[in-house]
Write an enzyme that holds these catalytic residues in place. Structure first.
Site, PDB file in Angstrom:
ATOM      1  N   ASP A  46       0.842  -1.201   0.000  1.00  0.00           N
ATOM      2  CA  ASP A  46       0.000   0.000   0.000  1.00  0.00           C
ATOM      3  C   ASP A  46       0.881   1.257   0.000  1.00  0.00           C
ATOM      4  O   ASP A  46       2.080   1.195   0.299  1.00  0.00           O
ATOM      5  CB  ASP A  46      -0.898  -0.023   1.237  1.00  0.00           C
ATOM      6  CG  ASP A  46      -2.029   0.986   1.172  1.00  0.00           C
ATOM      7  OD1 ASP A  46      -2.241   1.580   0.094  1.00  0.00           O
ATOM      8  OD2 ASP A  46      -2.718   1.176   2.199  1.00  0.00           O
ATOM      9  N   GLU A  63       3.086   4.894  -4.031  1.00  0.00           N
ATOM     10  CA  GLU A  63       3.246   5.803  -5.182  1.00  0.00           C
ATOM     11  C   GLU A  63       4.625   6.475  -5.255  1.00  0.00           C
ATOM     12  O   GLU A  63       5.036   6.778  -6.389  1.00  0.00           O
ATOM     13  CB  GLU A  63       2.147   6.882  -5.157  1.00  0.00           C
ATOM     14  CG  GLU A  63       0.761   6.380  -5.508  1.00  0.00           C
ATOM     15  CD  GLU A  63       0.092   5.669  -4.335  1.00  0.00           C
ATOM     16  OE1 GLU A  63      -0.865   4.915  -4.569  1.00  0.00           O
ATOM     17  OE2 GLU A  63       0.538   5.857  -3.201  1.00  0.00           O
ATOM     18  N   ARG A 109      -0.957  -0.841  -4.890  1.00  0.00           N
ATOM     19  CA  ARG A 109      -1.818   0.288  -5.238  1.00  0.00           C
ATOM     20  C   ARG A 109      -1.252   1.062  -6.426  1.00  0.00           C
ATOM     21  O   ARG A 109      -1.976   1.730  -7.145  1.00  0.00           O
ATOM     22  CB  ARG A 109      -2.000   1.225  -4.037  1.00  0.00           C
ATOM     23  CG  ARG A 109      -3.133   2.228  -4.236  1.00  0.00           C
ATOM     24  CD  ARG A 109      -3.484   2.961  -2.979  1.00  0.00           C
ATOM     25  NE  ARG A 109      -2.536   4.034  -2.665  1.00  0.00           N
ATOM     26  CZ  ARG A 109      -2.689   4.857  -1.635  1.00  0.00           C
ATOM     27  NH1 ARG A 109      -3.724   4.704  -0.808  1.00  0.00           N
ATOM     28  NH2 ARG A 109      -1.803   5.806  -1.389  1.00  0.00           N
ATOM     29  N   ASP A 118      -8.414   3.408  -2.189  1.00  0.00           N
ATOM     30  CA  ASP A 118      -9.568   3.678  -1.329  1.00  0.00           C
ATOM     31  C   ASP A 118     -10.672   4.404  -2.105  1.00  0.00           C
ATOM     32  O   ASP A 118     -10.408   5.223  -2.978  1.00  0.00           O
ATOM     33  CB  ASP A 118      -9.151   4.567  -0.148  1.00  0.00           C
ATOM     34  CG  ASP A 118      -8.057   3.920   0.692  1.00  0.00           C
ATOM     35  OD1 ASP A 118      -7.942   2.688   0.641  1.00  0.00           O
ATOM     36  OD2 ASP A 118      -7.329   4.648   1.370  1.00  0.00           O
TER      37      ASP A 118
END
Length: 226
Positions: free
Chosen positions: A60, A63, A179, A195
């Site tokens: 998670d 980025e 993610r 999310d």
């Protein structure tokens, strides 16, 4: 071990490592181009496996994300102290000072005011400074966050896949959920769309996202539904 992304703006802080804030607090970020990165990553995952045996991993905030903000609550690309206990991580204040460039292949702030940015916002908004740099034996100025940012989650996934396909896992196909992704990511892991607010609108958007990623060559994709 010299395995972390380096700071151009604060080369004298924390051994030159870029420090930001994520859920655990002050955080350094693995430089997955470093020749020492796999050993470091493996040691951490071995320690986690001793606590809780696993067959797969969820990656998670890769980025990578960053909660640092300045005293005016504006996002900044790095910071070196925690907020007071009464405050949340979102209200962190950074102390900034001028410093030598150190070993960075680029100048501090070189990518902070480029001619065009999507949405007219800073590229380091909620992520790391674009002048942060990675291992670059050729010193050709390309291994900086400005160029590498979109690859970071896939680099992490590739290294995690390498770890989970070792013989001690009986050569089973690993489950890795990330993610962040880039071209070719589907060879090494799956993604989920991040999310959402569990509304009908977001349910519809997530279906569009999933089908789009399928067309991008990533067959294993999912979205939050509750």
């Amino acid at each position: 071990m010299d395995v972390f992304i380096k700071s151009t703006k604060f080369p004298l802080e924390k051994d030159g490592n870029l420090i930001a804030i994520v859920w655990p607090g002050l955080t350094a970020f693995v430089d997955f181009f470093s020749d020492k990165a796999f050993d470091f990553w493996s040691q951490g995952l071995d320690a986690l496996y001793e606590l809780m045996p696993f067959d797969g991993l969820w990656l998670d905030m890769n980025e990578p994300s960053n909660f640092c903000v300045d005293s005016a609550e504006k996002s900044i690309g790095e910071c070196y102290k925690l907020p007071p206990p009464k405050d949340s991580y979102d209200s962190v204040s950074s102390f900034a000072r001028s410093a030598a460039v150190g070993d960075s292949p680029v100048q501090a702030g070189e990518f902070d005011n480029i001619p065009f940015v999507p949405g007219n916002g800073a590229l380091y908004n909620k992520t790391l400074s674009m002048d942060a740099y990675f291992k670059d034996k050729d010193d050709n100025k390309t291994f900086v966050m400005y160029n590498i940012h979109n690859l970071y989650g896939t680099l992490e996934t590739m290294m995690t896949h390498k770890y989970l396909t070792q013989s001690k896992f009986d050569n089973k196909r690993p489950l890795i959920i990330s993610r962040d992704s880039f071209v070719g990511h589907g060879q090494y892991g799956s993604i989920w769309t991040g999310d959402n607010d569990a509304t009908l609108e977001h349910l519809s958007l997530s279906m569009h996202q999933i089908m789009s990623f399928n067309m991008f060559g990533m067959p294993f994709v999912g979205g939050d539904i509750c």
